[in-house]
Design a protein around this motif. Sequence first.
Motif, PDB file in Angstrom:
ATOM      1  N   GLY A   1      20.071   0.623 -35.808  1.00 51.25           N
ATOM      2  CA  GLY A   1      18.838   0.470 -36.584  1.00 51.25           C
ATOM      3  C   GLY A   1      19.092   0.710 -38.056  1.00 51.25           C
ATOM      4  O   GLY A   1      19.491   1.807 -38.435  1.00 51.25           O
TER       5      GLY A   1
ATOM      6  N   GLU B   1      16.879   0.904 -40.195  1.00 50.81           N
ATOM      7  CA  GLU B   1      15.757   1.647 -40.771  1.00 50.81           C
ATOM      8  C   GLU B   1      15.952   3.163 -40.706  1.00 50.81           C
ATOM      9  O   GLU B   1      15.110   3.924 -41.148  1.00 50.81           O
ATOM     10  CB  GLU B   1      14.448   1.277 -40.038  1.00 50.81           C
TER      11      GLU B   1
ATOM     12  N   ASP C   1      22.479  -2.124 -37.897  1.00 56.07           N
ATOM     13  CA  ASP C   1      22.226  -3.362 -37.145  1.00 56.07           C
ATOM     14  C   ASP C   1      23.207  -4.453 -37.549  1.00 56.07           C
ATOM     15  O   ASP C   1      22.867  -5.631 -37.632  1.00 56.07           O
ATOM     16  CB  ASP C   1      20.784  -3.847 -37.410  1.00 56.07           C
TER      17      ASP C   1
ATOM     18  N   GLY D   1      17.710  -1.891 -30.532  1.00 48.09           N
ATOM     19  CA  GLY D   1      18.349  -3.203 -30.471  1.00 48.09           C
ATOM     20  C   GLY D   1      18.654  -3.691 -29.070  1.00 48.09           C
ATOM     21  O   GLY D   1      19.585  -4.462 -28.862  1.00 48.09           O
TER      22      GLY D   1
HETATM   23 MG    MG Z   1      16.191  -1.781 -33.993  1.00 49.94          MG
END
Ligand code: MG
Length: 413
Positions: A191, A193, A233, A257
């Motif tokens: 991720g 984020e 990612d 993911g």
């Molecule tokens: Mg993700």
Amino acid sequence: MTDYCASHELLTLPQALAVVRHVVEPIMEEEDCSCGRALGRVLRRPFTAPVDLPLFDQAAMDGYALRRSDITSEPPYRLRVVGTVRAGQVWKTPLQPGECVRIFTGAALPESADSVVMQEHVERDGEDIVLANATRSYDHIRRAGEDIARGADLFRMPKLLRAIDVSLLAASGVERVPVTRQLRIACMTTGDELAVPGRPLPPGKIYDSNRPLLRGLLTQPAYRVTDLGNVGDDRERLREVLRKATGDHDVIVTTGGASHGDYDLMPPLLAELGEIYFWQIAVKPGKPLLFGRIGKTYVFALPGNPLAVMVAMHHIVIPALRRLCDLPIEPPLQLAATSLDRLKKSPGRLEFQQGVLSWQDDGYIVRSAGGQGSHQLGSASRANAYIVLPAECRGIAPGETVIVEPFCAFETV
Ligand code: MG
Ligand code: AMP
């Protein structure tokens, strides 16, 4: 939806566990472990009791050791106290007729004594004791081997060693045991984020809460966990990290993911690097769960939402780890409880809601812990049990009985 599996049907939880049971092969390698470090480790080979337990006939009470043949006539009985023996001591001379020995709990029974009378059932009269009647029990003796006979199996195999089991090993004088070697587990989050607590939080980012969750759930003596951090990612980087980790790990657990969005890289990567056993299960939260293998390493790619991670860990990954340790995969402990709240649920998937279980008057009651979104860590932190709602359930009215799984049932040691 891109299809990486033969089946289009979502597996139910029991079906997914059946696959796990089928494909996961227990680790056979063992290592020698001191009993001081054996808590939470797994014994697989039969372990023979090296001694009788108790080790010798001994007093089970504070009282007097005597010969039963001295108390067969009419009461009262008068016996001469010829000495004292306490735990750790041995009375060397055999008892003669009419004699007894003051004895304390745990002391070896003197030779030719065959009974212990409790001190409360005796009157002391100078050098003598007087027993008023013969109807009392005179048999407060722990017999050698009555618990475990030398040569018997000490445990039913396989055995996850709990505190009481390590205690039993110590009682038997055992110092080292052969245990299954630690499972080597790598965990990582994906991720872009994600940020690390303690560092500045750029706009739009969130803190990575799955890493401590995974680490916490995997903190067990039977596991050795490598935290590979947040991989982001990036497909190339993820491929590289996965490849590397397969070399020296039995299991890789990832989060995020695992679904079928543009940035969900785990399904195509696992299909590329290895094989997929199943993808997506009929469980809420936790549907986009991917299970496969790269080389000899099992890979669990969990969804990103923290509560989906927790449910998947408790209901699929930890059972799989148990299987790797050759322990049985058993359903978690379930109880019936009265729901005090109305619980919303749409039919379709087995659902684990966060509940607060308690005891009221004469039964268990459960309340919703709050919002049930799979991101709602606050609710989960207040909860102490899952409320388990079957796939076909369309909601629960207050007062209805529901099945709950207390979280403590997931603590393995
Ligand atoms: Mg993700
Ligand atoms: P994903 O499965 O990657 O689509 O993520 C689903 C949701 O979980 C998104 O809102 C993510 O931001 C969130 N998420 C993913 N990984 C983490 C993590 N390690 N910690 C906290 N939230 C996460």
